[in-house]
Every structure is written in C-alpha cells, then in structure tokens.
Scaffold this active site. Structure first.
Site, mmCIF file in Angstrom:
data_model
loop_
_atom_site.group_PDB
_atom_site.id
_atom_site.type_symbol
_atom_site.label_atom_id
_atom_site.label_comp_id
_atom_site.label_asym_id
_atom_site.label_seq_id
_atom_site.Cartn_x
_atom_site.Cartn_y
_atom_site.Cartn_z
ATOM 1 N N GLU A 266 -14.709 52.893 -51.521
ATOM 2 C CA GLU A 266 -14.900 51.913 -52.602
ATOM 3 C C GLU A 266 -14.913 50.549 -51.929
ATOM 4 O O GLU A 266 -13.860 50.056 -51.529
ATOM 5 C CB GLU A 266 -13.743 51.973 -53.607
ATOM 6 N N GLU A 402 -20.358 38.410 -49.996
ATOM 7 C CA GLU A 402 -19.220 38.477 -50.922
ATOM 8 C C GLU A 402 -18.189 37.415 -50.520
ATOM 9 O O GLU A 402 -17.719 37.387 -49.390
ATOM 10 C CB GLU A 402 -18.573 39.865 -50.850
HETATM 11 N N1 LIG Z 1 -15.112 48.953 -54.728
HETATM 12 C C1 LIG Z 1 -13.848 48.843 -55.082
HETATM 13 O O1 LIG Z 1 -13.324 49.653 -55.852
HETATM 14 C C2 LIG Z 1 -13.007 47.730 -54.549
HETATM 15 C C3 LIG Z 1 -11.818 47.415 -55.203
HETATM 16 C C4 LIG Z 1 -11.034 46.375 -54.721
HETATM 17 C C5 LIG Z 1 -11.426 45.670 -53.593
HETATM 18 N N2 LIG Z 1 -12.580 45.984 -52.979
HETATM 19 C C6 LIG Z 1 -13.023 45.213 -51.814
HETATM 20 O O2 LIG Z 1 -11.918 44.984 -50.943
HETATM 21 C C7 LIG Z 1 -12.088 43.759 -50.261
HETATM 22 C C8 LIG Z 1 -10.822 42.952 -50.374
HETATM 23 O O3 LIG Z 1 -9.751 43.691 -49.896
HETATM 24 P P1 LIG Z 1 -9.182 43.552 -48.411
HETATM 25 O O4 LIG Z 1 -9.473 42.188 -47.884
HETATM 26 O O5 LIG Z 1 -7.782 44.049 -48.430
HETATM 27 O O6 LIG Z 1 -10.086 44.574 -47.591
HETATM 28 P P2 LIG Z 1 -9.923 44.984 -46.082
HETATM 29 O O7 LIG Z 1 -11.067 45.874 -45.776
HETATM 30 O O8 LIG Z 1 -9.676 43.815 -45.200
HETATM 31 O O9 LIG Z 1 -8.554 45.801 -46.047
HETATM 32 C C9 LIG Z 1 -8.361 46.937 -46.850
HETATM 33 C C10 LIG Z 1 -7.350 47.839 -46.180
HETATM 34 O O10 LIG Z 1 -7.902 48.359 -44.980
HETATM 35 C C11 LIG Z 1 -6.987 48.171 -43.911
HETATM 36 N N3 LIG Z 1 -7.736 48.082 -42.664
HETATM 37 C C12 LIG Z 1 -8.362 46.999 -42.146
HETATM 38 N N4 LIG Z 1 -8.952 47.315 -40.968
HETATM 39 C C13 LIG Z 1 -8.711 48.629 -40.757
HETATM 40 C C14 LIG Z 1 -9.043 49.544 -39.704
HETATM 41 N N5 LIG Z 1 -9.768 49.167 -38.656
HETATM 42 N N6 LIG Z 1 -8.614 50.819 -39.819
HETATM 43 C C15 LIG Z 1 -7.891 51.220 -40.886
HETATM 44 N N7 LIG Z 1 -7.517 50.397 -41.888
HETATM 45 C C16 LIG Z 1 -7.930 49.121 -41.836
HETATM 46 C C17 LIG Z 1 -6.246 46.921 -44.301
HETATM 47 O O11 LIG Z 1 -5.048 46.791 -43.567
HETATM 48 C C18 LIG Z 1 -6.054 47.135 -45.788
HETATM 49 O O12 LIG Z 1 -4.981 48.008 -46.041
HETATM 50 C C19 LIG Z 1 -13.295 43.106 -50.912
HETATM 51 O O13 LIG Z 1 -14.421 43.344 -50.103
HETATM 52 C C20 LIG Z 1 -13.441 43.852 -52.218
HETATM 53 O O14 LIG Z 1 -14.725 43.856 -52.776
HETATM 54 C C21 LIG Z 1 -13.381 46.991 -53.427
#
Ligand SMILES: NC(=O)c1ccc[n+]([C@@H]2O[C@H](COP(=O)([O-])OP(=O)(O)OC[C@H]3O[C@@H](n4cnc5c(N)ncnc54)[C@H](O)[C@@H]3O)[C@@H](O)[C@H]2O)c1
Ligand SMILES: O=C/C=C/C=C(\O)C(=O)O
Length: 498
Positions: A266, A402
């Site tokens: 997602e 975004e």
């Molecule tokens: N489509 C959906 O349902 C949905 C819902 C909410 C948020 N989002 C998206 O999430 C983003 C915002 O959230 P964010 O900044 O926390 O996202 P992010 O991708 O930075 O982090 C999400 C999670 O992934 C982990 N992570 C980061 N790098 C990783 C790696 N290399 N290996 C494993 N885990 C890793 C982070 O620590 C965190 O727990 C926006 O792009 C938003 O659109 C999507």
C-alpha cells in the site's frame, strides 16, 4: 493564534521497548533513539532499537507460537480473543489517544473519531469476516466413472512481517494485524520510528486479552541497516505487508523476492479531485477541505491535485482559500484545533522544500506557503501553513511528486475528457474524488480514472469490507474484507478420488 502558554503537549510513555514473546524487552544492543513531540520539539521519550538478534528472537517467537495453541484454535476461539483485544483498546481509549497524539501531533478530534476507534474495529470486523470466508469445491469426472471431489482449504500463511507508517499509526497497523491474526497467522510488527508508542501499548492489550505469547511481536527501529531491513530480509518471515512510500515498497519487494515471499504493498499517491460545475458547491468545498488538509495533509488518500470546471474555478479557489485560511493550528488537546503540525522536522523540511519549489516553478500562492507564526511554547514544533497554489504547469514537479503535506494545486478544465486525462496523468493510482450531481457522469468519470479507490461526492468514506489498494505505482494487491483474508491465507486444493 494558538493555546495559552500554560498548556503543554500531552505526556507520553517515556520508554518504548520491543515486545517479544509476550514480554517487553530492552534492546540487546543497548541502543535507543529519541521520540520527539512534533508540536513542541520536546522529547516524548526513548525508543529501544531492535538489533538483528532481537528481530531474530521475535521471528522465532512468532514461529513457535504458530505451532502452539494459536495455530490449533478454531476461528471462533481466535475471534473471541480478538474481540477482547478490541474491547481492551476501547477500555484504554484515553491512553491510546494521548500516545497517538503525542507521537503525531494530530488533533484529538481526528484520533478520537478515526485512529483509535478504527484500531479497535479492525479486530472486530476481521474476527467476524473470517467466519464467513468460504472456499471452493469442484466435482470432476474420472475415466473409471466414479469421479473425484476437489475441496479447497485455507491455511494461515505463517509468520507475517508488518511494516507500518507514521500517518495513521494504530489504524494502519491494526488494518493488517487484525486480519492476519484472524486468519491464524502470527506477526512481527515494525512500526514507524516516528510513531512507535501505540503499537507498543497494544502488546499490553494483547496480553490482557489472552493472546498467547509470540503471536504479536513488535520490533522498533528504522529501515535500512535497522529493524525494518532485518525483519524483511529474515528467512523466517513468510509474507510481508507494507504501507509507506513507493520507493520503500520497491526495496521491500526486492527483499521479498528472496525466497519468493508474498507481498502486499500500500504505497503513495498524488490523488486528484475533479470538481464539475454541476456539483453541490458547498459539499465539494467541504469535502476538498478535508481531503487536502485533514491530518495536516498526511493521508495517502488525500487530494494534492484539484481540477475545477472553468465556470466555477474562481469561486471555488476563493472559497477554498477563505475556509482553509480559517484553520486554527494548535495542540491536540485544544478543542478548537483544526490542524496539528507535520509529524517531524525532517518531514517539515521536505514539505517546505516543495513550498519553495512551487514558487520557483511559477506558482501563484493563493494561501500560505511557509511556516506559521506560532506562540513561543510551540515554536520548536514542525508547523507549516495550509497552502494552495494555482498556475503551475502540468509537468511541474509539485504537480507530479507526492508532497504529503497540507497543500494542493488547483487548475481549471473545460471538458470531461480533459478532466479524465488530467486525473490520469500521473505515475500514481491510489484514489480520486469526483464532485458532480450527474449520476451518469459520476459513473463514467469514476470508472475512467485508473485508481484503486474512487469517491463520488465524498472522501474517506470507508466500508472495511471493500477492496483497498492502488493501481500503478500506488501499490500491489488489495486489502480489505475478503481481499485481506486472501492475502493472509494460503489456499490448498485437496483432490479426493471416490
Ligand atoms: N496506500 C496506503 O494505504 C498508504 C497509507 C498510508 C501511507 N502511505 C504512504 O506512506 C508514506 C508516508 O509514510 P512513511 O514516510 O512512514 O513511509 P516510509 O516508506 O518512509 O516508511 C514506512 C515504514 O517502512 C520502514 N522502512 C523504511 N525503509 C525501509 C527498508 N529499507 N526496509 C524495511 N522497512 C523500511 C519505515 O521505518 C516505516 O516503518 C506516503 O508515501 C504515503 O502515501 C500509503
Ligand atoms: O493514509 C492512508 C489511509 C488509509 C486508510 C485506510 O487504510 C483505511 O481506512 O483502512
């Protein structure tokens, strides 16, 4: 502009540990990182960063629990326990609310109506849904004339890694943990480093509800070279469910390729709203105010591109700016707060860089565009102004990337076909909002947009049984209702010869 100086941001749990095999454990490496309150910049507390040994212990505990009592229970027995988890969240509502607001800075009004109740509902809905989850059966002819029956059975997929983001921490984490546990899996959750507290608190609720040790585990830390990577690369994980940025989703999908583990992704969005001249203007303005600015614009489904039919363009922009200009920025607990800060200073820097880029790309700034003037006790927070632009080219980066902040670009259109083409002119395909009173047009336009979720005359109206997910770079697979149950189970066909 904001609350009186005597008010303070809510206190949070001061030390967040990992939750492994039913108990809270300090980092085996003795490493901690800061959890900062985004309203003030003050320290909420320390978080224990899981080492690869801690992650390994969590995955092993989850594996053992899969073969323990949890794996042997009926759906109904598991369902009863998961209902108790939901009741436990309700019983500790205030604690969850304070913790979520201290980590994110979001207003109580949002967390108490959306985040925390949905955190509980995610357990109830899937505990019940799994009881009605049918499989398939095929009767077949055989050369000896006696025939055979094929009966499909569904089994838990195993140990599920849950990687969750910071924008709706409890809601988006339980959206995965609820169905995963209802299907009989065990989980290891890696919450966002920005917002670990409610996930940690859920461990206590799990214990109180009688969830056996090892069924629900939490490891804290970052992504690369930290708990996120240790978990997603761990061989003991059978499937990975992720919500977050598209680029992170790509990295995790690569990690999942080793061992051909299943993934549910997602990811991000650059969602359009299409406002037709035949809309109910009041509803369209009220809806766009929510879709662009709710949760300080930090909603994956939020609107960042607004297309308005030319005859109502000027009025729409003026009214949207007038209403958004009235938002009161302030502390979560103040009843008149409309908008909190962004989640962190790092995210504030990112959003402000887009505010600057918009000007460089030639935008007219209709509203905001910078940092608001906050009272001294909130000066250390990650505040930004709600911002509206017009006049950008369709290929401007601000129109394509975004931003994930309280901002949108508004552009006029002349025909329905043009509006559809503009909506689809993006790498993403998560959500769209269409505002029109013409039902035929609503059906035509909503189905012509290449996205996973289209709303007509509404936004964020969610029935948890419906499919949820994105097209194009917004994700892979669907969650929600039966789609979640499909992801969290492995189907086995049993062929029985008569
Ligand atoms: N489509 C959906 O349902 C949905 C819902 C909410 C948020 N989002 C998206 O999430 C983003 C915002 O959230 P964010 O900044 O926390 O996202 P992010 O991708 O930075 O982090 C999400 C999670 O992934 C982990 N992570 C980061 N790098 C990783 C790696 N290399 N290996 C494993 N885990 C890793 C982070 O620590 C965190 O727990 C926006 O792009 C938003 O659109 C999507
Ligand atoms: O930021 C994204 C919000 C997602 C919401 C849901 O996944 C939901 O309502 O279930």
């Amino acid at each position: 502009m904001s609350s009186s100086p005597s008010k303070r941001a809510a206190p949070a749990v001061s030390e967040v540990r990992n939750f492994i095999d039913g108990e809270y454990r300090s980092s085996s490496g003795g490493k901690t990182f800061d959890n900062v309150n985004p309203c003030t910049g003050a320290l909420n507390g320390k978080v224990h960063e899981a080492t690869s040994e801690d992650v390994d212990a969590a995955v092993r505990a989850a594996r053992a629990a899969l073969y323990g009592p949890w794996g042997k229970m009926s759906d109904a027995e598991r369902g009863e326990i998961l209902h108790r988890v939901a009741d436990g969240i309700d019983a500790r509502f205030e604690e969850f609310l304070e913790a979520e607001c201290a980590d994110t800075g979001k207003p109580h009004g949002i967390a108490s109506h959306i985040d925390i109740p949905r955190g509980a509902a995610n357990f109830r809905v899937f505990a019940d849904a799994v009881k009605n989850f049918a499989t398939e059966a095929f009767q077949m002819a055989t050369p000896d004339g006696k025939g055979a029956f094929n009966i499909a059975v569904r089994k838990p997929k195993g140990v599920i890694a849950v990687i969750s983001p910071w924008n709706l921490p409890l809601l988006l984490m339980t959206w995965k943990v609820g169905p995963a546990l209802a299907c009989g899996n065990t989980v290891v959750v890696k919450p966002s480093e920005e917002t670990p507290t409610t996930t940690s608190l859920l461990g206590e609720v799990m214990n109180e509800a009688g969830v056996p040790p090892g069924v629900f585990n939490v490891v804290n830390g970052f992504g690369a070279d930290s708990a996120g990577a240790f978990l997603t690369e761990h061989k003991g994980v059978d499937a990975i469910t992720f919500t977050g940025e598209t680029r992170t989703g790509e990295i995790i999908t690569r990690a999942a390729a080793k061992g051909l583990r299943d993934v549910s992704m997602e990811c991000g969005g650059k969602n359009p709203a299409l406002v037709f001249a035949d809309c109910d203007l009041e509803k369209a303005i009220e809806g766009t105010l929510r879709s662009a600015f709710a949760n300080c614009g930090q909603v994956c489904l939020g609107t960042e591109r607004v297309y308005v039919e030319r005859p109502i363009f000027d009025e729409f922009v003026a009214r949207l700016a007038e209403e958004a200009g009235k938002f009161k920025l302030g502390l979560p607990q103040d009843a008149d707060t409309d908008m909190g800060p962004l989640v962190s200073h790092e995210h504030q820097r990112k959003v402000l860089s887009y505010y600057q880029l918009a000007v460089e790309e030639g935008a007219q700034v209709v509203l905001g565009g910078g940092v608001p003037d906050m009272p001294p006790e909130l000066a250390g927070g990650a505040w930004v102004q709600p911002t509206i632009w017009t006049g950008l080219a369709d290929d401007a980066r601000v129109n394509r990337e975004e931003i994930f902040g309280p901002c949108c670009h508004v552009r006029p259109f002349d025909t329905e076909d043009e509006a559809i083409a503009l909506a689809n002119d993006t790498d993403y395909g998560l959500a769209a909002a269409i505002w029109t009173e013409n039902t035929s047009r609503a059906l035509r336009v909503s189905t012509a947009i290449n996205c996973g979720i289209a709303w007509v005359n509404s936004w964020f109206l969610r029935d948890l049984r419906t499919a949820f997910g994105g097209a194009k770079e917004s994700g892979m697979g669907r969650e929600g209702g039966e789609h979640s149950l499909e992801f969290y189970t492995e189907m086995q066909n049993v062929c029985i010869k008569i």
